[in-house]
Scaffold this motif. Structure first.
Motif, PDB file in Angstrom:
ATOM      1  N   TYR A  91       1.434   1.602   4.052  1.00  0.00           N
ATOM      2  CA  TYR A  91       0.836   2.646   3.495  1.00  0.00           C
ATOM      3  C   TYR A  91       0.129   3.834   4.457  1.00  0.00           C
ATOM      4  CZ  TYR A  91       0.726   0.414  -1.002  1.00  0.00           C
ATOM      5  OH  TYR A  91       1.070   0.008  -2.393  1.00  0.00           O
ATOM      6  N   GLN A  92      -0.064   3.210   5.732  1.00  0.00           N
ATOM      7  CA  GLN A  92      -0.545   4.072   6.715  1.00  0.00           C
ATOM      8  C   GLN A  92       0.495   5.238   7.216  1.00  0.00           C
ATOM      9  OE1 GLN A  92      -4.249   2.799   9.610  1.00  0.00           O
ATOM     10  NE2 GLN A  92      -2.538   1.137   9.508  1.00  0.00           N
ATOM     11  N   ALA A  93       1.473   4.403   7.436  1.00  0.00           N
ATOM     12  CA  ALA A  93       2.761   5.162   7.657  1.00  0.00           C
ATOM     13  C   ALA A  93       2.959   6.327   6.772  1.00  0.00           C
ATOM     14  CB  ALA A  93       3.710   4.516   8.166  1.00  0.00           C
ATOM     15  N   ILE A  94       3.199   5.881   5.403  1.00  0.00           N
ATOM     16  CA  ILE A  94       3.585   6.908   4.520  1.00  0.00           C
ATOM     17  C   ILE A  94       2.252   8.006   4.555  1.00  0.00           C
ATOM     18  CG2 ILE A  94       3.524   7.175   1.922  1.00  0.00           C
ATOM     19  CD1 ILE A  94       4.611   4.280   1.916  1.00  0.00           C
ATOM     20  N   LEU A  95       1.189   7.656   4.399  1.00  0.00           N
ATOM     21  CA  LEU A  95       0.041   8.861   4.521  1.00  0.00           C
ATOM     22  C   LEU A  95       0.342   9.580   5.834  1.00  0.00           C
ATOM     23  CD1 LEU A  95      -2.435   9.888   3.455  1.00  0.00           C
ATOM     24  CD2 LEU A  95      -3.792   8.140   4.696  1.00  0.00           C
ATOM     25  N   ALA A  96       0.514   9.073   6.867  1.00  0.00           N
ATOM     26  CA  ALA A  96       0.827   9.710   8.113  1.00  0.00           C
ATOM     27  C   ALA A  96       2.017  11.014   7.951  1.00  0.00           C
ATOM     28  CB  ALA A  96       0.972   9.032   9.306  1.00  0.00           C
ATOM     29  N   SER A  97       2.973  10.426   7.349  1.00  0.00           N
ATOM     30  CA  SER A  97       3.909  11.359   7.073  1.00  0.00           C
ATOM     31  C   SER A  97       3.446  12.242   6.048  1.00  0.00           C
ATOM     32  CB  SER A  97       5.302  10.383   6.549  1.00  0.00           C
ATOM     33  OG  SER A  97       6.303  11.094   6.169  1.00  0.00           O
ATOM     34  N   GLU A  98       2.884  11.978   5.183  1.00  0.00           N
ATOM     35  CA  GLU A  98       2.799  12.821   4.296  1.00  0.00           C
ATOM     36  C   GLU A  98       1.772  13.951   4.565  1.00  0.00           C
ATOM     37  OE1 GLU A  98       3.135  14.837   0.493  1.00  0.00           O
ATOM     38  OE2 GLU A  98       4.139  13.036   1.168  1.00  0.00           O
ATOM     39  N   GLU A 103       0.405  -5.957   6.899  1.00  0.00           N
ATOM     40  CA  GLU A 103       1.564  -5.468   6.907  1.00  0.00           C
ATOM     41  C   GLU A 103       1.925  -4.472   5.808  1.00  0.00           C
ATOM     42  OE1 GLU A 103       5.841  -7.260   6.054  1.00  0.00           O
ATOM     43  OE2 GLU A 103       4.832  -8.457   7.347  1.00  0.00           O
ATOM     44  N   GLN A 104       1.458  -4.600   4.699  1.00  0.00           N
ATOM     45  CA  GLN A 104       1.645  -3.767   3.534  1.00  0.00           C
ATOM     46  C   GLN A 104       0.455  -2.593   4.019  1.00  0.00           C
ATOM     47  OE1 GLN A 104       0.503  -5.093  -0.120  1.00  0.00           O
ATOM     48  NE2 GLN A 104       1.104  -3.561  -1.454  1.00  0.00           N
ATOM     49  N   PHE A 105      -0.609  -2.892   4.561  1.00  0.00           N
ATOM     50  CA  PHE A 105      -1.657  -1.630   5.019  1.00  0.00           C
ATOM     51  C   PHE A 105      -0.921  -0.785   5.935  1.00  0.00           C
ATOM     52  CE2 PHE A 105      -5.435   0.150   7.132  1.00  0.00           C
ATOM     53  CZ  PHE A 105      -5.981   0.557   6.039  1.00  0.00           C
ATOM     54  N   ASP A 106      -0.275  -1.231   6.945  1.00  0.00           N
ATOM     55  CA  ASP A 106       0.488  -0.383   7.781  1.00  0.00           C
ATOM     56  C   ASP A 106       1.505   0.270   7.148  1.00  0.00           C
ATOM     57  OD1 ASP A 106      -1.171  -1.264  10.200  1.00  0.00           O
ATOM     58  OD2 ASP A 106       0.394  -2.704  10.814  1.00  0.00           O
ATOM     59  N   CYS A 116      -7.375  -3.621   5.987  1.00  0.00           N
ATOM     60  CA  CYS A 116      -6.589  -4.516   6.967  1.00  0.00           C
ATOM     61  C   CYS A 116      -7.775  -5.066   7.847  1.00  0.00           C
ATOM     62  CB  CYS A 116      -5.935  -3.424   8.011  1.00  0.00           C
ATOM     63  SG  CYS A 116      -6.927  -2.223   8.844  1.00  0.00           S
ATOM     64  N   GLY A 117      -9.079  -5.141   7.265  1.00  0.00           N
ATOM     65  CA  GLY A 117     -10.134  -5.886   7.913  1.00  0.00           C
ATOM     66  C   GLY A 117     -10.856  -4.998   9.160  1.00  0.00           C
ATOM     67  N   GLU A 118     -10.232  -3.927   9.380  1.00  0.00           N
ATOM     68  CA  GLU A 118     -10.849  -3.098  10.471  1.00  0.00           C
ATOM     69  C   GLU A 118     -10.619  -1.702  10.104  1.00  0.00           C
ATOM     70  OE1 GLU A 118      -8.044  -3.270  14.115  1.00  0.00           O
ATOM     71  OE2 GLU A 118      -8.564  -5.254  13.400  1.00  0.00           O
ATOM     72  N   PHE A 142      -6.741   1.335   0.445  1.00  0.00           N
ATOM     73  CA  PHE A 142      -5.713   2.005  -0.550  1.00  0.00           C
ATOM     74  C   PHE A 142      -5.458   1.311  -1.768  1.00  0.00           C
ATOM     75  CE2 PHE A 142      -3.801   2.784   3.812  1.00  0.00           C
ATOM     76  CZ  PHE A 142      -3.447   4.069   3.784  1.00  0.00           C
ATOM     77  N   ARG A 143      -5.623   2.146  -2.934  1.00  0.00           N
ATOM     78  CA  ARG A 143      -5.491   1.378  -4.175  1.00  0.00           C
ATOM     79  C   ARG A 143      -4.333   0.945  -4.475  1.00  0.00           C
ATOM     80  NH1 ARG A 143      -8.119   5.221  -8.856  1.00  0.00           N
ATOM     81  NH2 ARG A 143      -5.883   4.755  -9.336  1.00  0.00           N
TER      82      ARG A 143
END
Length: 102
Positions: free
Chosen positions: A13-20, A8-11, A83-85, A73-74
């Protein structure tokens, strides 16, 4: 370094990175004089391309050496989030682009 599993937290962070990534690509294209539909199409194309490289969906090989990224992500000085994958940043790109260009 501790490796923390939290999808959940990984997703998040991914959304934030995609936006950036999308925002920075768009800004650089605007600085180069691009606008309108061309700006939107090029931003989408470049952002998806970068996301696919990070997500290990693009075959990367150089002089017989295969490169296969694995995103973490740090979240602290001694903690990495995974996220295990492989990451799936590309799944967030469509919504990011929709927000940028609506």
């Amino acid at each position: 370094m501790d490796l923390k599993f939290d999808t959940e937290q990984f997703d998040k962070y991914q959304a934030i990175l995609a936006s950036e990534i999308a925002e920075r690509v768009m800004i650089k294209l605007q600085e180069a004089g691009m606008d309108g539909e061309q700006l939107e199409e090029c931003t989408a194309s470049i952002t998806f391309s970068i996301a696919n490289v990070i997500d290990d969906l693009a075959a990367i090989e150089s002089d017989g050496t295969e490169v296969r990224p694995y995103m973490t992500f740090r979240t602290g000085d001694e903690e990495l989030l995974h996220c295990g994958e492989n990451s799936c940043i590309n799944t967030f790109v469509y919504d990011v682009l929709k927000k940028l260009f609506s």
